[in-house]
Enzyme design. Structure first.
Site, PDB file in Angstrom:
ATOM      1  N   SER A  31       6.544  -1.297 -35.756  1.00  0.00           N
ATOM      2  CA  SER A  31       7.211  -0.066 -35.338  1.00  0.00           C
ATOM      3  C   SER A  31       7.311  -0.005 -33.820  1.00  0.00           C
ATOM      4  O   SER A  31       6.343  -0.271 -33.101  1.00  0.00           O
ATOM      5  CB  SER A  31       6.427   1.151 -35.842  1.00  0.00           C
ATOM      6  OG  SER A  31       6.910   2.332 -35.238  1.00  0.00           O
ATOM      7  N   ASP A  82      16.554   4.984 -38.801  1.00  0.00           N
ATOM      8  CA  ASP A  82      16.596   6.374 -39.240  1.00  0.00           C
ATOM      9  C   ASP A  82      17.977   6.803 -39.727  1.00  0.00           C
ATOM     10  O   ASP A  82      18.127   7.890 -40.301  1.00  0.00           O
ATOM     11  CB  ASP A  82      16.135   7.305 -38.114  1.00  0.00           C
ATOM     12  CG  ASP A  82      14.632   7.276 -37.922  1.00  0.00           C
ATOM     13  OD1 ASP A  82      13.924   6.794 -38.827  1.00  0.00           O
ATOM     14  OD2 ASP A  82      14.153   7.720 -36.864  1.00  0.00           O
ATOM     15  N   ARG A 119       8.519  11.753 -26.174  1.00  0.00           N
ATOM     16  CA  ARG A 119       8.263  10.867 -25.035  1.00  0.00           C
ATOM     17  C   ARG A 119       8.140  11.672 -23.741  1.00  0.00           C
ATOM     18  O   ARG A 119       7.256  11.426 -22.923  1.00  0.00           O
ATOM     19  CB  ARG A 119       9.377   9.822 -24.921  1.00  0.00           C
ATOM     20  CG  ARG A 119       9.297   8.739 -26.001  1.00  0.00           C
ATOM     21  CD  ARG A 119      10.603   7.977 -26.129  1.00  0.00           C
ATOM     22  NE  ARG A 119      10.492   6.827 -27.040  1.00  0.00           N
ATOM     23  CZ  ARG A 119      10.492   6.910 -28.357  1.00  0.00           C
ATOM     24  NH1 ARG A 119      10.607   8.101 -28.943  1.00  0.00           N
ATOM     25  NH2 ARG A 119      10.395   5.820 -29.102  1.00  0.00           N
ATOM     26  N   GLY A 126       4.248  10.999 -37.448  1.00  0.00           N
ATOM     27  CA  GLY A 126       3.901   9.626 -37.085  1.00  0.00           C
ATOM     28  C   GLY A 126       4.024   9.358 -35.601  1.00  0.00           C
ATOM     29  O   GLY A 126       3.199   8.662 -35.007  1.00  0.00           O
ATOM     30  N   LYS A 179      14.088  14.781 -31.100  1.00  0.00           N
ATOM     31  CA  LYS A 179      12.640  14.645 -31.273  1.00  0.00           C
ATOM     32  C   LYS A 179      12.116  13.429 -30.521  1.00  0.00           C
ATOM     33  O   LYS A 179      11.051  13.476 -29.902  1.00  0.00           O
ATOM     34  CB  LYS A 179      12.324  14.542 -32.767  1.00  0.00           C
ATOM     35  CG  LYS A 179      10.880  14.244 -33.114  1.00  0.00           C
ATOM     36  CD  LYS A 179      10.632  14.405 -34.600  1.00  0.00           C
ATOM     37  CE  LYS A 179      11.359  13.379 -35.442  1.00  0.00           C
ATOM     38  NZ  LYS A 179      10.669  12.060 -35.484  1.00  0.00           N
ATOM     39  N   LYS A 199       7.630   4.418 -43.392  1.00  0.00           N
ATOM     40  CA  LYS A 199       8.018   5.709 -42.832  1.00  0.00           C
ATOM     41  C   LYS A 199       7.269   6.820 -43.576  1.00  0.00           C
ATOM     42  O   LYS A 199       6.250   6.581 -44.207  1.00  0.00           O
ATOM     43  CB  LYS A 199       9.533   5.890 -42.927  1.00  0.00           C
ATOM     44  CG  LYS A 199      10.332   4.922 -42.053  1.00  0.00           C
ATOM     45  CD  LYS A 199      10.263   5.270 -40.586  1.00  0.00           C
ATOM     46  CE  LYS A 199      11.197   4.420 -39.748  1.00  0.00           C
ATOM     47  NZ  LYS A 199      11.202   4.798 -38.332  1.00  0.00           N
ATOM     48  N   ARG A 234      -0.667   5.465 -43.589  1.00  0.00           N
ATOM     49  CA  ARG A 234       0.292   4.795 -42.708  1.00  0.00           C
ATOM     50  C   ARG A 234      -0.477   3.926 -41.708  1.00  0.00           C
ATOM     51  O   ARG A 234      -1.348   4.416 -40.980  1.00  0.00           O
ATOM     52  CB  ARG A 234       1.178   5.812 -41.980  1.00  0.00           C
ATOM     53  CG  ARG A 234       2.036   6.621 -42.930  1.00  0.00           C
ATOM     54  CD  ARG A 234       2.919   7.615 -42.223  1.00  0.00           C
ATOM     55  NE  ARG A 234       3.970   6.961 -41.446  1.00  0.00           N
ATOM     56  CZ  ARG A 234       4.893   7.625 -40.751  1.00  0.00           C
ATOM     57  NH1 ARG A 234       4.880   8.953 -40.734  1.00  0.00           N
ATOM     58  NH2 ARG A 234       5.817   6.974 -40.066  1.00  0.00           N
TER      59      ARG A 234
END
Length: 408
Positions: free
Chosen positions: A143, A287, A26, A69, A21, A314, A97
């Site tokens: 982040s 993660d 990206r 996100g 992902k 998250k 968030r």
């Protein structure tokens, strides 16, 4: 709906892992910025990537990224340089968030992004235009998706962009991943000390294939660790991976699971190691934290994990979620300073027939499901559909490996 998971006595399986992902999302932005005529091969079919594809192919000016996100952050930056007026929103959790640091950074280099409801949070109204660029300073503790979002549009700013990162830089491999992918699309960056400088440049379209997801691989390492009799092969992984979560192979080696690279991916095996206590700083691989927390307690391996500050923002507050759900099956975790989680063998009476809540968080479901290998009566997972965020075929792959997955 809940799924009740029961484990097989023996596991022998070959798994075609989902595409990454992180790389897919990206690559989609870079493909769009390079005006590429080529389709990306092996693109992830997870929810997060799906909303990115829908947005980039849409003729609308209103985008709902749901719980994604990555899409929220990347598209906010992308749309700020696309001429027009745009609205971007998401789920109720997404509206909680924070995105203020990214919005402030974008506005400081010439963007016009406004909050539609609560300051600092989506939904956003974006007035896209050419961006001036220049120099900005950001905390390295935010982040990495904020930083990556800015980096990808940086070469198209009139003055380029220099980002000075202050303090401890978290999730550094994800920033490296972004820069490495940008280089594949023809853009060079200079990362010296704590500053990243990108001069004005043009992206070049390239043919691109997405690697399988090392984060998804971690759940199969966990299954291998918890199973008494397993043969597992995972397809689509590269030895010299750009993904930071490839570090999981080294960590599982300390717990007893080795990795053999084949022509098509990897084969897992027991290496004989038995770690008395696992201590690790997850600042670069947040993660993976849920996988290792669950794997350690279920193998009675004490641990002390630091660098977990990003877990608070998250899909859910993952630190609190882990403490709450592990208590249901008899384990008491301690946390401190919003970034440390540890377990030294503390136990409590487990609930009868516990149901593991997933909090709209795909990684909660996938990290806890392997517990069926250890718990006598299996394990029940609430809202199992959350896995579609990153690994839509997770339950099907478990079934192919011999697990019983029943609706309850």
């Amino acid at each position: 709906m809940n799924y009740h998971i029961l484990a097989p006595v023996r596991i022998q399986t070959v798994v075609q892992l989902p595409a990454s992902k992180s790389i897919s999302n990206r690559a989609l932005i870079l493909n769009a910025l390079s005006y590429s005529p080529y389709d990306i091969k092996n693109l992830s079919d997870c929810d997060d990537t799906g909303v990115m594809v829908d947005a980039l192919n849409s003729n609308d000016n209103h985008f709902d990224v749901k719980a994604a996100g990555t899409a929220m952050r990347f598209l906010t930056a992308f749309l700020s340089k696309v001429v027009g007026e745009w609205v971007i929103t998401g789920t109720e959790r997404m509206k909680q968030r924070p995105i203020k640091l990214l919005v402030e950074a974008l506005n400081s280099v010439g963007a016009r992004v406004e909050y539609m409801e609560n300051e600092g949070y989506p939904p956003l109204r974006i007035f896209g235009s050419a961006l001036q660029g220049g120099e900005i300073t950001m905390s390295g503790g935010v982040s990495s998706q904020y930083i990556s979002a800015l980096l990808m549009i940086a070469p198209l700013m009139e003055k380029g962009l220099t980002i000075h990162l202050e303090g401890n830089i978290i999730s550094r491999p994800y920033i490296h991943l972004t820069l490495q992918l940008m280089e594949q699309y023809g853009v060079k960056a200079h990362w010296i000390g704590s500053s990243i400088k990108i001069l004005p440049q043009e992206y070049k379209p390239v043919r691109f294939t997405v690697e399988s997801d090392w984060s998804a691989a971690s759940y199969w390492y966990e299954i291998m660790l918890l199973s008494k009799n397993a043969e597992i092969e995972l397809k689509g992984l590269f030895k010299n991976s750009f993904q930071g979560d490839a570090k999981g192979a080294e960590l599982f080696a300390r717990l007893g699971i080795g990795t053999a690279f084949t022509g098509q991916g990897i084969r897992l095996y027991r290496n004989g190691n038995a770690c008395p206590k696992l201590t690790y700083n997850f600042i670069d691989e947040p993660d993976l934290a849920q996988t290792f927390v669950v794997a350690c307690v279920l193998t009675n391996t004490p641990f002390r994990f630091t660098g977990l500050q990003s877990l608070k923002i998250k899909e859910t507050d993952r630190i609190e979620a882990l403490k709450t759900e592990l208590r249901k099956i008899g384990y008491i975790l301690q946390d401190s300073n919003n970034c440390i989680l540890e377990w030294n063998g503390e136990r409590c009476a487990p609930e009868t027939s516990p149901v593991i809540a997933t909090y709209e968080d795909h990684r909660m479901a996938m990290a806890f499901a392997p517990a069926a290998l250890v718990l006598e009566d299996g394990i029940t997972i609430a809202d199992p559909g959350v896995v579609s965020k990153s690994y839509p075929y997770y339950w099907e792959d478990l079934k192919k490996a011999g697990f019983e997955v029943k609706t309850k």
